[in-house]
Design a protein around this motif. Structure first.
Motif, short mmCIF file in Angstrom:
data_model
loop_
_atom_site.label_atom_id
_atom_site.label_comp_id
_atom_site.label_asym_id
_atom_site.label_seq_id
_atom_site.Cartn_x
_atom_site.Cartn_y
_atom_site.Cartn_z
N LYS A 197 -33.24 -38.23 -66.22
CA LYS A 197 -32.77 -38.99 -67.40
C LYS A 197 -31.70 -38.22 -68.17
O LYS A 197 -30.70 -38.78 -68.58
N CYS A 198 -31.95 -36.92 -68.39
CA CYS A 198 -31.04 -36.13 -69.24
C CYS A 198 -30.31 -35.05 -68.46
O CYS A 198 -29.52 -34.30 -69.05
N ASN A 199 -30.56 -34.95 -67.17
CA ASN A 199 -29.99 -33.87 -66.34
C ASN A 199 -30.22 -32.50 -66.97
O ASN A 199 -29.35 -31.64 -66.98
N ASP A 200 -31.41 -32.31 -67.51
CA ASP A 200 -31.88 -31.06 -68.09
C ASP A 200 -31.08 -30.59 -69.31
O ASP A 200 -31.11 -29.42 -69.67
N GLY A 222 -31.74 -32.09 -72.23
CA GLY A 222 -32.71 -32.30 -73.29
C GLY A 222 -32.37 -33.51 -74.16
O GLY A 222 -33.14 -33.87 -75.04
N PHE A 223 -31.24 -34.12 -73.91
CA PHE A 223 -30.80 -35.26 -74.71
C PHE A 223 -30.38 -36.41 -73.82
O PHE A 223 -29.79 -36.22 -72.77
N GLN A 224 -30.70 -37.61 -74.29
CA GLN A 224 -30.30 -38.83 -73.59
C GLN A 224 -29.80 -39.81 -74.64
O GLN A 224 -30.54 -40.16 -75.57
N ASN A 225 -28.57 -40.23 -74.51
CA ASN A 225 -27.95 -41.15 -75.46
C ASN A 225 -28.05 -40.65 -76.90
O ASN A 225 -28.33 -41.41 -77.83
N GLY A 226 -27.85 -39.36 -77.08
CA GLY A 226 -27.86 -38.77 -78.41
C GLY A 226 -29.24 -38.56 -79.01
O GLY A 226 -29.37 -38.12 -80.14
N GLU A 227 -30.29 -38.86 -78.25
CA GLU A 227 -31.66 -38.71 -78.71
C GLU A 227 -32.35 -37.63 -77.87
O GLU A 227 -31.97 -37.40 -76.72
N ILE A 228 -33.38 -37.03 -78.43
CA ILE A 228 -34.16 -36.05 -77.67
C ILE A 228 -34.86 -36.79 -76.54
O ILE A 228 -35.48 -37.82 -76.74
#
Length: 166
Positions: A97-100, A102-108
């Protein structure tokens, strides 16, 4: 440990994982570059085309830009073929989801939240007597009444089966 601290620690762990996996990938690329002349030549050609691309983009010559794009596409295909033959895959991420990061779409990312929860749980476990508790230390000796002892034995057996299923 507070949630904010646990999230910061989880993000730091993610950062270290990404750093390690990126370094491993870069080392494989470096080794392949040193061992394979064609792969090294492709890298050099990319660098030369990158410089050429910058100058051409400023000139506004669309035909020349398209030609450079096609050359880069051909180099990419050749590079990918060599990587595949050498068995070099991309960076391995623990979270797709975040490719490590730690963030996805500006969210944790959920992976950080989960890791933070585990950190908080482990922290709590370390300061509580829970680590001394378990089925092996559970005693039915406290139940002197025969009915209560049988009931607790039944509950203990059920709990063991339930724990084994988890």
């Amino acid at each position: 440990m507070e949630k904010r601290e646990a999230i910061a620690k989880a993000l730091e762990q993610k950062k270290e994982i990404l750093k390690k996996n990126t370094a491993e990938y870069n080392k494989k690329i470096e080794n392949l570059t040193n061992e394979n002349r064609d792969f090294a030549a492709i890298g050099d050609a990319f660098k030369a085309l990158g410089a050429k691309l910058a100058v051409t983009a400023l000139s506004g010559n669309q035909a020349a830009l398209e030609k450079i794009k096609n050359e880069m596409d051909a180099l990419s295909k050749s590079r990918d073929e060599i990587l595949k033959k050498a068995g070099v895959e991309g960076i391995k991420y623990t979270c797709e989801k975040c490719n490590d990061t730690g963030f996805q779409n500006g969210e944790i990312c959920d992976c950080v939240k989960e890791a933070a929860g585990e950190i908080m749980l482990n922290d709590l476990y370390e300061i509580s007597p829970a680590k001394e508790c378990g089925f092996s230390s559970f005693s039915l000796d406290f139940y002197t009444d025969e009915k209560a002892s049988k009931r607790m034995k039944s509950i203990l057996d059920f709990a063991k089966v339930f724990a084994a299923l988890q």
